[in-house]
Design a protein around this motif. Sequence first.
Motif, PDB file in Angstrom:
ATOM      1  N   LYS A 211       0.829  -1.211   0.000  1.00 43.49           N
ATOM      2  CA  LYS A 211       0.000   0.000   0.000  1.00 43.49           C
ATOM      3  C   LYS A 211       0.862   1.260   0.000  1.00 43.49           C
ATOM      4  O   LYS A 211       0.433   2.320  -0.473  1.00 43.49           O
ATOM      5  CB  LYS A 211      -0.922   0.001   1.215  1.00 43.49           C
ATOM      6  CG  LYS A 211      -2.042  -1.030   1.159  1.00 43.49           C
ATOM      7  CD  LYS A 211      -2.932  -0.937   2.388  1.00 43.49           C
ATOM      8  CE  LYS A 211      -4.056  -1.965   2.332  1.00 43.49           C
ATOM      9  NZ  LYS A 211      -4.922  -1.910   3.542  1.00 43.49           N
ATOM     10  N   GLU A 212       2.077   1.133   0.564  1.00 47.46           N
ATOM     11  CA  GLU A 212       3.011   2.262   0.592  1.00 47.46           C
ATOM     12  C   GLU A 212       3.880   2.299  -0.659  1.00 47.46           C
ATOM     13  O   GLU A 212       4.758   3.161  -0.776  1.00 47.46           O
ATOM     14  CB  GLU A 212       3.914   2.168   1.827  1.00 47.46           C
ATOM     15  CG  GLU A 212       3.183   2.219   3.156  1.00 47.46           C
ATOM     16  CD  GLU A 212       2.616   3.587   3.465  1.00 47.46           C
ATOM     17  OE1 GLU A 212       3.171   4.584   2.927  1.00 47.46           O
ATOM     18  OE2 GLU A 212       1.647   3.686   4.239  1.00 47.46           O
ATOM     19  N   GLY A 213       3.652   1.349  -1.571  1.00 48.66           N
ATOM     20  CA  GLY A 213       4.461   1.283  -2.771  1.00 48.66           C
ATOM     21  C   GLY A 213       5.866   0.783  -2.520  1.00 48.66           C
ATOM     22  O   GLY A 213       6.800   1.134  -3.269  1.00 48.66           O
ATOM     23  N   ARG A 214       6.043  -0.042  -1.491  1.00 49.66           N
ATOM     24  CA  ARG A 214       7.369  -0.511  -1.108  1.00 49.66           C
ATOM     25  C   ARG A 214       7.407  -2.032  -1.056  1.00 49.66           C
ATOM     26  O   ARG A 214       6.378  -2.696  -0.934  1.00 49.66           O
ATOM     27  CB  ARG A 214       7.775   0.026   0.274  1.00 49.66           C
ATOM     28  CG  ARG A 214       7.777   1.528   0.383  1.00 49.66           C
ATOM     29  CD  ARG A 214       8.275   1.957   1.754  1.00 49.66           C
ATOM     30  NE  ARG A 214       9.692   1.649   1.925  1.00 49.66           N
ATOM     31  CZ  ARG A 214      10.171   0.760   2.787  1.00 49.66           C
ATOM     32  NH1 ARG A 214       9.349   0.070   3.568  1.00 49.66           N
ATOM     33  NH2 ARG A 214      11.473   0.545   2.890  1.00 49.66           N
ATOM     34  N   GLY A 215       8.606  -2.576  -1.113  1.00 55.53           N
ATOM     35  CA  GLY A 215       8.836  -3.989  -0.880  1.00 55.53           C
ATOM     36  C   GLY A 215       9.662  -4.153   0.388  1.00 55.53           C
ATOM     37  O   GLY A 215      10.523  -3.324   0.685  1.00 55.53           O
ATOM     38  N   VAL A 216       9.403  -5.200   1.149  1.00 54.59           N
ATOM     39  CA  VAL A 216      10.117  -5.467   2.398  1.00 54.59           C
ATOM     40  C   VAL A 216      10.601  -6.912   2.386  1.00 54.59           C
ATOM     41  O   VAL A 216       9.869  -7.808   1.961  1.00 54.59           O
ATOM     42  CB  VAL A 216       9.205  -5.235   3.629  1.00 54.59           C
ATOM     43  CG1 VAL A 216       9.947  -5.559   4.923  1.00 54.59           C
ATOM     44  CG2 VAL A 216       8.706  -3.800   3.657  1.00 54.59           C
ATOM     45  N   CYS A 217      11.836  -7.132   2.830  1.00 49.34           N
ATOM     46  CA  CYS A 217      12.340  -8.487   3.039  1.00 49.34           C
ATOM     47  C   CYS A 217      12.002  -8.918   4.463  1.00 49.34           C
ATOM     48  O   CYS A 217      11.676  -8.086   5.317  1.00 49.34           O
ATOM     49  CB  CYS A 217      13.843  -8.541   2.803  1.00 49.34           C
ATOM     50  SG  CYS A 217      14.312  -8.208   1.089  1.00 49.34           S
ATOM     51  N   PHE A 218      12.127 -10.217   4.748  1.00 48.79           N
ATOM     52  CA  PHE A 218      11.703 -10.732   6.044  1.00 48.79           C
ATOM     53  C   PHE A 218      12.776 -11.625   6.670  1.00 48.79           C
ATOM     54  O   PHE A 218      13.406 -12.438   5.985  1.00 48.79           O
ATOM     55  CB  PHE A 218      10.397 -11.513   5.903  1.00 48.79           C
ATOM     56  CG  PHE A 218       9.251 -10.650   5.457  1.00 48.79           C
ATOM     57  CD1 PHE A 218       8.497  -9.941   6.388  1.00 48.79           C
ATOM     58  CD2 PHE A 218       8.957 -10.505   4.107  1.00 48.79           C
ATOM     59  CE1 PHE A 218       7.464  -9.117   5.975  1.00 48.79           C
ATOM     60  CE2 PHE A 218       7.923  -9.690   3.682  1.00 48.79           C
ATOM     61  CZ  PHE A 218       7.172  -8.988   4.623  1.00 48.79           C
ATOM     62  N   GLY A 219      12.953 -11.443   7.982  1.00 45.87           N
ATOM     63  CA  GLY A 219      13.918 -12.235   8.730  1.00 45.87           C
ATOM     64  C   GLY A 219      13.300 -12.749  10.015  1.00 45.87           C
ATOM     65  O   GLY A 219      12.258 -12.254  10.470  1.00 45.87           O
ATOM     66  N   ILE A 220      13.944 -13.740  10.624  1.00 49.47           N
ATOM     67  CA  ILE A 220      13.443 -14.349  11.847  1.00 49.47           C
ATOM     68  C   ILE A 220      14.581 -14.487  12.847  1.00 49.47           C
ATOM     69  O   ILE A 220      15.724 -14.759  12.480  1.00 49.47           O
ATOM     70  CB  ILE A 220      12.795 -15.723  11.555  1.00 49.47           C
ATOM     71  CG1 ILE A 220      12.006 -16.228  12.752  1.00 49.47           C
ATOM     72  CG2 ILE A 220      13.841 -16.741  11.101  1.00 49.47           C
ATOM     73  CD1 ILE A 220      11.108 -17.422  12.427  1.00 49.47           C
ATOM     74  N   ARG A 221      14.254 -14.280  14.112  1.00 47.74           N
ATOM     75  CA  ARG A 221      15.228 -14.341  15.217  1.00 47.74           C
ATOM     76  C   ARG A 221      14.980 -15.615  16.016  1.00 47.74           C
ATOM     77  O   ARG A 221      13.909 -15.805  16.608  1.00 47.74           O
ATOM     78  CB  ARG A 221      15.046 -13.100  16.097  1.00 47.74           C
ATOM     79  CG  ARG A 221      15.881 -13.088  17.366  1.00 47.74           C
ATOM     80  CD  ARG A 221      17.322 -12.747  17.118  1.00 47.74           C
ATOM     81  NE  ARG A 221      18.046 -12.753  18.391  1.00 47.74           N
ATOM     82  CZ  ARG A 221      18.688 -13.818  18.882  1.00 47.74           C
ATOM     83  NH1 ARG A 221      18.697 -14.950  18.218  1.00 47.74           N
ATOM     84  NH2 ARG A 221      19.312 -13.732  20.046  1.00 47.74           N
ATOM     85  N   LEU A 222      15.977 -16.510  16.049  1.00 45.80           N
ATOM     86  CA  LEU A 222      15.857 -17.800  16.705  1.00 45.80           C
ATOM     87  C   LEU A 222      17.152 -18.173  17.412  1.00 45.80           C
ATOM     88  O   LEU A 222      18.238 -17.739  17.010  1.00 45.80           O
ATOM     89  CB  LEU A 222      15.565 -18.902  15.669  1.00 45.80           C
ATOM     90  CG  LEU A 222      14.183 -18.963  15.023  1.00 45.80           C
ATOM     91  CD1 LEU A 222      14.266 -19.706  13.697  1.00 45.80           C
ATOM     92  CD2 LEU A 222      13.198 -19.643  15.973  1.00 45.80           C
ATOM     93  N   HIS A 223      17.044 -18.996  18.445  1.00 46.80           N
ATOM     94  CA  HIS A 223      18.198 -19.695  18.987  1.00 46.80           C
ATOM     95  C   HIS A 223      18.310 -21.026  18.258  1.00 46.80           C
ATOM     96  O   HIS A 223      17.387 -21.436  17.540  1.00 46.80           O
ATOM     97  CB  HIS A 223      18.031 -19.925  20.493  1.00 46.80           C
ATOM     98  CG  HIS A 223      17.782 -18.657  21.260  1.00 46.80           C
ATOM     99  ND1 HIS A 223      18.793 -17.817  21.668  1.00 46.80           N
ATOM    100  CD2 HIS A 223      16.623 -18.077  21.677  1.00 46.80           C
ATOM    101  CE1 HIS A 223      18.280 -16.784  22.312  1.00 46.80           C
ATOM    102  NE2 HIS A 223      16.970 -16.909  22.323  1.00 46.80           N
ATOM    103  N   VAL A 224      19.420 -21.704  18.433  1.00 44.40           N
ATOM    104  CA  VAL A 224      19.600 -22.971  17.735  1.00 44.40           C
ATOM    105  C   VAL A 224      20.421 -23.934  18.579  1.00 44.40           C
ATOM    106  O   VAL A 224      21.372 -23.529  19.251  1.00 44.40           O
ATOM    107  CB  VAL A 224      20.256 -22.733  16.347  1.00 44.40           C
ATOM    108  CG1 VAL A 224      21.659 -22.178  16.494  1.00 44.40           C
ATOM    109  CG2 VAL A 224      20.253 -23.996  15.520  1.00 44.40           C
ATOM    110  N   ILE A 225      19.998 -25.200  18.584  1.00 41.40           N
ATOM    111  CA  ILE A 225      20.745 -26.298  19.199  1.00 41.40           C
ATOM    112  C   ILE A 225      20.775 -27.417  18.171  1.00 41.40           C
ATOM    113  O   ILE A 225      19.775 -28.114  17.976  1.00 41.40           O
ATOM    114  CB  ILE A 225      20.091 -26.799  20.503  1.00 41.40           C
ATOM    115  CG1 ILE A 225      19.913 -25.655  21.507  1.00 41.40           C
ATOM    116  CG2 ILE A 225      20.922 -27.930  21.122  1.00 41.40           C
ATOM    117  CD1 ILE A 225      19.083 -26.050  22.732  1.00 41.40           C
ATOM    118  N   THR A 226      21.880 -27.558  17.474  1.00 40.70           N
ATOM    119  CA  THR A 226      21.970 -28.545  16.406  1.00 40.70           C
ATOM    120  C   THR A 226      23.161 -29.459  16.655  1.00 40.70           C
ATOM    121  O   THR A 226      24.240 -29.001  17.034  1.00 40.70           O
ATOM    122  CB  THR A 226      22.068 -27.848  15.031  1.00 40.70           C
ATOM    123  OG1 THR A 226      22.169 -28.824  14.009  1.00 40.70           O
ATOM    124  CG2 THR A 226      23.257 -26.903  14.959  1.00 40.70           C
TER     125      THR A 226
END
Length: 390
Positions: A224-239
């Motif tokens: 609606k603002e005529g813009r594009g946005v990328c997306f990120g996520i904040r996580l911890h990890v135990i692998t």
Amino acid sequence: MSLTFHWFLPTNGDSRHVVGGGHGAPATRSGRDRPPTVAYLSQIARAAEDLGFAGALTPTGAWCEDAWLTTAMVSQNTERLKFLVAFRPGFVSPTLAAQMASTFQRQTGGRLLLNVVTGGESHEQRAYGDFLDKDDRYRRTGEFLHIVRELWQGRTVDLAGEHLQVEDAKLARVPDPVPEVYFGGSSPIAGEIAARHADVYLTWGEPPAAVAEKIARIRALAEKEGRGVCFGIRLHVITRDTSEQAWAEARRLLDGFDTETVRAVQAGLARSESEGQQRMLALHGGSSDDLEIYPNLWAGIGLVRGGAGTALVGSHTEVAERIAEYHRSGIDEFVLSGYPHLEEAYWFGEGVLPMLTAQGLWTHPFRTVADAEPTAQVPFAGAGSPRHPA
């Protein structure tokens, strides 16, 4: 498109146990196990850089060291790693912040990213002399980012806003490149500000369906603002090499939570004004039962830590599968952490990232084929980024 991974610099201290703090929650004693010295944080930063993390997030608040000063010092011990510096717009003038960002870019070869934190807790804001309520803080952030972005474009700014006022504001030197703005917030007013000003919208680690719903909402607002946005996520990890080893480590961390600490932290977080924090609390309800809220998504961290409270737990293969699932939901950037941060960076970097490379989802941002040769020199790449090369 290659996924982008960032690590975390624990400027509130590090440990083999979970270090609490954030959103009004007190820092736990475990934060003293490995104090956040420049030497130790630089060790983590160099490891992250070598493993292929594009940047490293530093938090903001009374519970940790100042992000601007710390990253300025740590940056001198790295070459390519970017620094996702969290800061609160209400604590510094927009003209000074724009100038600080410009200086940071010149002194580090363009390695600054900005994580704008409006501030979710009024009692903590008041300790810094900020007495606006939550919605007004977001409106002020909108004015702040408008001024900063205009200055970064080399324009002279005059603004008499609802909360901010500047006259004849300008920069002697603009930043090159202009830093990307990362922004989070789950409330309606936060979505409006993100749609107008954010380059990357960050969310905490909820199940993929909830994340996809949030992404759709923010994307629609941005369109609606005529813009594009990328997306990120904040996580911890135990692998780990096997699922059993990873869950054993999660249980070890959980066994380190004493009942009184959990009770005190949960009581404090229950008073949080942050909608995102309330969504984190709802995932576990203060109980240590049924903490796997989605396959390989564990809510145990949130029992003693404010803010990001979920972790990806599993074998390298399982964690890679969950990352691919979040990517299908619309996530392209992952801001990760783990206890302790030095060791967990290697577990993830050596265990999961090669699997994502094999799937065509990730390439090392600082290496080329030539780097495999013994005499190859790694080029300085600080001025670019995996998504927006210089």
